[in-house]
Scaffold this active site. Structure first.
Site, PDB file in Angstrom:
ATOM      1  N   ARG A 134       6.025  40.542 -60.960  1.00 54.76           N
ATOM      2  CA  ARG A 134       5.221  40.673 -62.179  1.00 54.76           C
ATOM      3  C   ARG A 134       3.802  40.183 -61.980  1.00 54.76           C
ATOM      4  O   ARG A 134       2.881  40.625 -62.653  1.00 54.76           O
ATOM      5  CB  ARG A 134       5.902  39.933 -63.321  1.00 54.76           C
ATOM      6  N   LYS A 157      23.860  38.638 -53.667  1.00 57.38           N
ATOM      7  CA  LYS A 157      24.797  37.953 -54.559  1.00 57.38           C
ATOM      8  C   LYS A 157      24.008  37.073 -55.518  1.00 57.38           C
ATOM      9  O   LYS A 157      22.883  36.689 -55.201  1.00 57.38           O
ATOM     10  CB  LYS A 157      25.774  37.097 -53.751  1.00 57.38           C
ATOM     11  N   HIS A 161      25.276  37.430 -46.554  1.00 63.58           N
ATOM     12  CA  HIS A 161      24.628  37.161 -45.267  1.00 63.58           C
ATOM     13  C   HIS A 161      25.541  36.434 -44.283  1.00 63.58           C
ATOM     14  O   HIS A 161      25.279  36.427 -43.095  1.00 63.58           O
ATOM     15  CB  HIS A 161      23.285  36.427 -45.452  1.00 63.58           C
ATOM     16  N   LYS A 178      26.052  36.912 -39.856  1.00 57.11           N
ATOM     17  CA  LYS A 178      25.915  35.865 -38.830  1.00 57.11           C
ATOM     18  C   LYS A 178      26.606  36.324 -37.551  1.00 57.11           C
ATOM     19  O   LYS A 178      27.749  36.807 -37.584  1.00 57.11           O
ATOM     20  CB  LYS A 178      26.551  34.560 -39.292  1.00 57.11           C
ATOM     21  N   GLU A 203      28.058  21.092 -46.784  1.00 60.42           N
ATOM     22  CA  GLU A 203      26.628  20.820 -46.680  1.00 60.42           C
ATOM     23  C   GLU A 203      26.403  19.328 -46.866  1.00 60.42           C
ATOM     24  O   GLU A 203      27.073  18.704 -47.680  1.00 60.42           O
ATOM     25  CB  GLU A 203      25.861  21.574 -47.760  1.00 60.42           C
ATOM     26  N   ASP A 255      29.520  30.077 -56.081  1.00 63.00           N
ATOM     27  CA  ASP A 255      28.387  30.179 -55.161  1.00 63.00           C
ATOM     28  C   ASP A 255      28.823  30.447 -53.727  1.00 63.00           C
ATOM     29  O   ASP A 255      28.131  31.137 -52.980  1.00 63.00           O
ATOM     30  CB  ASP A 255      27.580  28.868 -55.211  1.00 63.00           C
ATOM     31  N   HIS A 306      31.127  34.287 -49.864  1.00 68.22           N
ATOM     32  CA  HIS A 306      31.068  34.035 -48.415  1.00 68.22           C
ATOM     33  C   HIS A 306      32.426  33.674 -47.827  1.00 68.22           C
ATOM     34  O   HIS A 306      32.852  34.245 -46.803  1.00 68.22           O
ATOM     35  CB  HIS A 306      30.099  32.900 -48.106  1.00 68.22           C
ATOM     36  N   LYS A 318      28.902  20.189 -51.599  1.00 69.81           N
ATOM     37  CA  LYS A 318      27.574  19.623 -51.314  1.00 69.81           C
ATOM     38  C   LYS A 318      27.728  18.117 -51.150  1.00 69.81           C
ATOM     39  O   LYS A 318      28.702  17.521 -51.623  1.00 69.81           O
ATOM     40  CB  LYS A 318      26.632  19.950 -52.469  1.00 69.81           C
TER      41      LYS A 318
END
Lengths: 332, 510
Positions: free
Chosen positions: B60, B166, B196, B200, B234, B253, B258, B358
């Protein structure tokens, strides 16, 4: 260095080398090293020091047991030593190490070396023989028996009479060897770009009506890579090597004989690739110019690519006899 | 490159994109700057892009072509990895970058886009081929597809493809709805849904490992495999994106997309040919074979977690609820674990444990296949028998950060007697050793331009994976969790350990 060399002793020394490396790593508190081996690479060379850097680079993608046979006329006996080449991949914690055996011998003592080589190749893995110097391949004294390894890598670009060398390579292929020529390997970027340009819609229609092809070199005499390029194009277009539509000519006055450029012409269509400075080439497709980057093909990078070819190279084996028959002024 | 090209050398030539243009919706966003543009530059550097390759960026914000090129140049310099930045290559590449500001709900924008694409076809020889890449918010996917359709841009003499990122919906119903809206404009074979992880190299290597070797596949079933653990951990928190993360959570997520795709890759049947739909058929079949949890099974087969504050190595790590933008009363799962079962002849009775979180001790993604122990202990003592039980053979496929494959087995300890100890042999440090691995986006961008959908998710795969997690989402939506239930820097809540303990299993520490 040992006055008498035997394979058992060398293999024990290799074994000891790995134990020492492991202990050092343990003492440092680190995660140890990886002993990696995907093939045996036998290198016949008259310049062992010069080959060390190449091997160090090649081993990053092709970890191997490198057996460097250094042919030195002043060597009256056979000497050998073992070493490891290690490197730490970016972001990794463990070094990857390949092993190397360096054997020094003269032409007269090489007969003692060949039985050693049979015992020293790594089990169950491919064996590749790289003659780093055309002379070593051509001399019966330094040519290794086929039973040792039938996959050969050479470089006709270093041969004194490359035209004759190419004809010899044809015979070698017929004898059942699998041959890789680094002069051919150095053309991959060029060939890839030409093929890519032909894939473009605007080129496809022009292919069958190709009116002329120009292959240009720099300097007084063109190297074997120029011959290969001309032969490859002729073969792809179904032309005989002496076809008058195939023009192989000098581009500039000064230079070392390397390929300068290729121009393909059909009615209403011109495709050209020309070398520029700094690894760049100018690519022109019907007047639209853009630049591409062709990385400099060092010995290591060419050898790395050649070692990646694990099966017979049908394209090369088809082009080689055409190149051997291609005779043009200015090409040796 | 086509097989009919007499110059083609399949042994030596890398893949090349055909003449085409790429339209990026959301070109001023993070994804374009951090991932797409560096990947495109690398493809240009590798000579994989056609001459005349064109990118039309859209957002935009108002911006000229020149300003867009400058912004993208800075992004490439900042986010490029393992590749030198060459000014001349950039200049050549940047000649094909254009920018058109516009609202995706404004039909006027698509008329302008049409002009740019026509110019690309005439002047830059794009062949009329276009990839429309939705790197924008998911809420705009439908508007973008509708706008493309209303302007007739989905059809041309060349091909037209749509790439979407996604999340593909928020749940099963919205995923189906999104698919329906997209299909109103594009046929399924023209829609490329990016996951993605499938791009890999290390995930692709799982298929090479399984089906390129004869030794492992005979063991790859319920007779020999005891259970499988898939971990995607993570060490960082939400990094200032709590407001966005609260809308999804770990289950949506990571697991829904994945990790279920990774599970499908590990557990699928071999396909007859390595072709896109043959591979995707097998992945979809596996996903449909996962037993859907009943409502009364959710508590025993699914665990939600949220990290709390902790002192990690002297540094005070905040809990999720203390993160910027997070609701102090948040019920978002920053950790999720599932125990799943595949109902087919190969895997019946073998638990697949999937966990993601996480603020775990370290960043690691791997797949661990734990094999059944030897039927009895030949070597006498209870201690040795116990060792065989507690250290079964373990094959670990490490996806990141340090790719590799390792096998753990028992070996005799040097010395007198027959005492065993576990040893772990790393027998493949990736397929690369020293070679540079292409990034997932380099692979996937080249795939969509060459029309290879193998690594892209298909409609049935998306809906099957939503069907697996939907009962858990439904149950959790009405639940009030006692969060936080694991400290930052730990491997997750105790409930996740209990979930495995009930099956006689325990989580590995990767």
């Amino acid at each position: 260095m040992a006055a008498v060399v035997n394979s058992e002793r060398l293999l024990r020394e290799l074994h000891g080398l790995w134990i020492d490396l492991g202990r050092e790593a343990e003492a440092d508190g680190g995660p140890g090293v990886i002993r990696a081996c995907a093939l045996t690479l036998i290198v016949m060379t008259e310049d062992a020091a010069g080959v060390a850097e190449t091997l160090a680079e090649v081993m990053r993608e092709h970890p191997c047991r490198g057996i460097v046979v250094s042919v030195r006329p002043d060597s009256s006996s056979v000497h050998a030593r073992v070493s490891a080449q290690c490197w730490l991949p970016l972001g990794q914690k463990r070094q990857i190490c390949s092993e190397q055996i360096e054997i020094t011998a003269s032409g007269a003592t090489l007969g003692h070396v060949y039985p050693l080589l049979n015992a020293l190749t790594a089990s169950d893995l491919p064996v590749v023989v790289w003659y780093r110097g055309a002379r070593l391949f051509r001399s019966p004294e330094t040519r290794l028996p086929q039973s040792l390894g039938s996959h050969l890598i050479l470089d006709s670009g270093q041969a004194e009479a490359p035209g004759e060398f190419l004809r010899e390579l044809v015979e070698v292929c017929y004898a059942g060897f699998r041959v890789g020529d680094l002069a051919w390997t150095r053309l991959t970027c060029w060939r890839d770009k030409i093929a890519q340009l032909f894939e473009a819609h605007v080129c496809r229609d022009g292919r069958s009506a190709m009116s002329e092809v120009h292959v240009l070199w720099e300097g007084r005499t063109g190297r074997s890579e120029v011959t290969y390029m001309a032969a490859w194009i002729a073969d792809a277009l179904g032309w005989e090597p002496q076809d008058s539509r195939l023009c192989v000519e000098r581009a500039r006055g000064a230079g070392d004989g390397r390929l300068h450029g290729v121009r393909l012409v059909a009615p209403g269509m011109t495709v050209a690739i020309a070398r520029e400075d700094g690894g760049k080439v100018a690519v022109t497709l019907n007047g639209m110019l853009h630049e591409a980057f062709f990385p400099e093909r060092s010995e290591a990078s060419a050898l790395t690519e050649e070692l990646s070819i694990v099966e017979r190279d049908d394209v090369y084996e088809r082009v080689l006899p055409v190149a051997a028959r291609l005779v043009r002024p200015g090409l040796e | 490159m086509s097989e009919g090209n007499p110059f083609h050398d399949p042994l030596r030539f890398e893949r090349h994109a055909p003449p085409c243009a790429l339209v990026i919706f959301g070109a001023n966003g993070d994804l374009t700057r951090r991932m797409l543009m560096p990947a495109l530059y690398r493809l240009a550097y590798d000579r994989s892009l056609p001459p005349g390759f064109t990118v039309v960026g859209n957002s935009r914000s108002a911006m000229s072509d020149e300003r867009f090129r400058d912004v993208m140049r800075e992004s490439v310099i900042q986010f490029l990895r393992d590749t030198p930045f060459d000014e001349r290559i950039w200049r050549d590449f940047a000649e094909g970058l254009y920018y058109r500001a516009g609202d995706l709900r404004d039909q006027g924008f698509y008329r302008e886009l049409e002009k740019v694409l026509a110019s690309a076809e005439n002047e830059r020889h794009s062949g009329g081929n276009v990839v429309f890449y939705l790197a924008t918010q998911p809420s705009l996917y439908e508007a973008a597809a509708a706008g493309i359709g209303a302007a007739g841009l989905q059809q041309s003499a060349g091909w037209r493809r749509l790439v979407i990122e996604k999340p593909f919906g928020r749940d099963l119903d919205s995923a189906r709805d999104l698919n329906q809206k997209l299909h109103a404009v594009f046929p399924e074979e023209s829609i490329y849904r990016i996951d993605h992880y499938l791009g890999k190299e290390t995930v692709q290597n799982v298929l090479a490992f399984r089906f390129g070797n004869g030794v492992f596949e005979p063991l790859w079933n319920r007779r020999y495999v005891n259970h499988v653990q898939i971990t995607a951990a993570e060490s960082i928190g939400v990094e200032g994106r709590a407001a966005y993360y609260q809308e999804s959570g770990a289950l949506r997520d990571m697991i829904q997309n994945h990790l279920l795709q990774v599970m499908a890759t590990v557990a699928m049947e071999p396909c007859a040919v390595y072709e896109p739909n043959a591979v995707r058929d097998e992945r979809a079949k596996l996903l449909r074979s996962i037993r859907i949890l009943r409502e009364d099974e959710i508590d025993s087969h699914a665990v939600a977690g949220q990290y709390g504050p902790a002192d990690i190595g002297g540094e005070q790590a905040r809990g999720f609820r203390q993160e910027d933008g997070a609701n102090p009363d948040s019920q978002t799962d920053t950790y999720a674990a599932l125990a799943l079962f595949v109902e087919n002849w190969r895997w019946a009775g073998v638990p697949f444990y999937i966990r993601t979180g996480k603020r775990m001790p370290r960043r690691v993604t791997d797949i661990a296949i734990s094999f059944n122990t030897a039927p009895f202990s030949l070597f006498g003592s209870d201690g040795q028998t116990g060792l065989m039980v507690t250290t079964p053979n373990l094959l670990v496929l490490r996806i990141q950060p340090e790719e590799g494959i390792s096998l753990r087995f028992l070996s005799k300890q040097p010395g007198g007697g027959m005492r065993l100890r576990p040893v772990s042999m790393d027998f493949n440090y990736g397929s690369s050793f020293g070679a540079r691995l292409p990034s997932a986006y380099e692979t996937l961008l080249l795939d969509v331009m060459t029309g290879d959908a193998t690594l892209y998710t298909r409609q049935d795969m998306v809906e099957a994976s939503w069907a697996v997690v939907q009962p858990v989402l439904n149950a959790w939506a009405g639940r009030r969790f006692d969060f936080p239930n694991y400290a930052a820097g730990t491997w997750g809540p105790a409930a996740a350990d209990e979930m495995l303990a009930r099956q006689g299993h325990a989580w590995r520490k990767p």
